[in-house]
Design a protein around this motif. Structure first.
Motif, short mmCIF file in Angstrom:
data_model
loop_
_atom_site.label_atom_id
_atom_site.label_comp_id
_atom_site.label_asym_id
_atom_site.label_seq_id
_atom_site.Cartn_x
_atom_site.Cartn_y
_atom_site.Cartn_z
N ILE A 1 4.47 1.78 -13.43
CA ILE A 1 3.07 2.20 -13.23
C ILE A 1 2.79 2.41 -11.75
O ILE A 1 2.20 3.41 -11.35
CB ILE A 1 2.11 1.17 -13.84
CG1 ILE A 1 2.23 1.19 -15.37
CG2 ILE A 1 0.68 1.42 -13.40
CD1 ILE A 1 1.52 0.04 -16.06
N ARG A 2 3.23 1.46 -10.92
CA ARG A 2 3.00 1.56 -9.48
C ARG A 2 3.73 2.78 -8.90
O ARG A 2 3.17 3.52 -8.09
CB ARG A 2 3.46 0.29 -8.78
CG ARG A 2 3.18 0.31 -7.29
CD ARG A 2 3.43 -1.03 -6.68
NE ARG A 2 2.57 -2.05 -7.24
CZ ARG A 2 1.50 -2.52 -6.60
NH1 ARG A 2 1.20 -2.09 -5.42
NH2 ARG A 2 0.75 -3.44 -7.17
N ARG B 1 2.01 10.26 -7.88
CA ARG B 1 0.83 11.08 -8.17
C ARG B 1 -0.02 11.26 -6.92
O ARG B 1 -0.49 12.35 -6.62
CB ARG B 1 0.01 10.44 -9.29
CG ARG B 1 -1.34 11.10 -9.53
CD ARG B 1 -1.22 12.52 -9.98
NE ARG B 1 -0.58 12.58 -11.26
CZ ARG B 1 -0.56 13.66 -12.02
NH1 ARG B 1 -1.15 14.77 -11.64
NH2 ARG B 1 0.06 13.65 -13.17
N ASP B 2 -0.22 10.17 -6.16
CA ASP B 2 -0.99 10.26 -4.92
C ASP B 2 -0.32 11.20 -3.93
O ASP B 2 -0.98 12.00 -3.27
CB ASP B 2 -1.17 8.88 -4.29
CG ASP B 2 -2.11 7.99 -5.09
OD1 ASP B 2 -2.85 8.53 -5.95
OD2 ASP B 2 -2.09 6.76 -4.87
N ARG B 3 1.01 11.13 -3.82
CA ARG B 3 1.75 12.01 -2.92
C ARG B 3 1.57 13.47 -3.34
O ARG B 3 1.36 14.34 -2.50
CB ARG B 3 3.22 11.63 -2.91
CG ARG B 3 4.03 12.39 -1.88
CD ARG B 3 5.48 12.04 -1.94
NE ARG B 3 5.69 10.61 -1.68
CZ ARG B 3 6.85 10.01 -1.85
NH1 ARG B 3 7.89 10.69 -2.29
NH2 ARG B 3 6.98 8.73 -1.61
N LYS B 4 1.65 13.71 -4.65
CA LYS B 4 1.48 15.08 -5.15
C LYS B 4 0.07 15.58 -4.88
O LYS B 4 -0.13 16.73 -4.47
CB LYS B 4 1.77 15.10 -6.65
CG LYS B 4 1.62 16.47 -7.28
CD LYS B 4 1.87 16.39 -8.77
CE LYS B 4 1.56 17.70 -9.43
NZ LYS B 4 1.65 17.61 -10.88
N ASP B 5 -0.93 14.72 -5.10
CA ASP B 5 -2.32 15.11 -4.86
C ASP B 5 -2.57 15.41 -3.38
O ASP B 5 -3.28 16.36 -3.05
CB ASP B 5 -3.27 14.03 -5.35
CG ASP B 5 -3.30 13.92 -6.87
OD1 ASP B 5 -2.82 14.85 -7.55
OD2 ASP B 5 -3.79 12.88 -7.37
N GLY C 1 4.59 5.52 -10.48
CA GLY C 1 3.89 6.71 -10.95
C GLY C 1 2.64 6.98 -10.14
O GLY C 1 2.33 8.14 -9.81
N LYS C 2 1.90 5.95 -9.80
CA LYS C 2 0.68 6.11 -8.99
C LYS C 2 1.03 6.62 -7.60
O LYS C 2 0.36 7.52 -7.08
CB LYS C 2 -0.08 4.80 -8.90
CG LYS C 2 -1.37 4.93 -8.12
CD LYS C 2 -2.21 3.69 -8.22
CE LYS C 2 -3.47 3.71 -7.41
NZ LYS C 2 -3.84 4.92 -6.75
N VAL C 3 2.07 6.07 -7.00
CA VAL C 3 2.49 6.51 -5.66
C VAL C 3 2.90 7.98 -5.70
O VAL C 3 2.49 8.76 -4.83
CB VAL C 3 3.64 5.62 -5.13
CG1 VAL C 3 4.28 6.24 -3.90
CG2 VAL C 3 3.13 4.23 -4.82
#
Length: 47
Positions: free
Chosen positions: A25-26, A32-36, A28-30
């Motif tokens: 989960i962590r 996703r934030d990088r992609k955003d 995936g969040k990292v």
């Protein structure tokens, strides 16, 4: 006595599975934030 040993083994396995799940989960969040952030930077350049 066998029940206690089996119970402890099961609890340890459950803890390991939970650690792996939380790590996923962590991560995936990292990612996703990088992609955003990348997308926001691209959008601000083109706008």
């Amino acid at each position: 006595m066998d029940f206690v040993v089996y119970f402890v083994q099961t609890v340890i396995k459950m803890i390991l599975v939970a650690i792996v799940a939380l790590g996923g989960i962590r991560l995936g969040k990292v990612l996703r934030d990088r992609k955003d952030e990348k997308k926001a930077a691209e959008d601000s350049k083109t706008a």
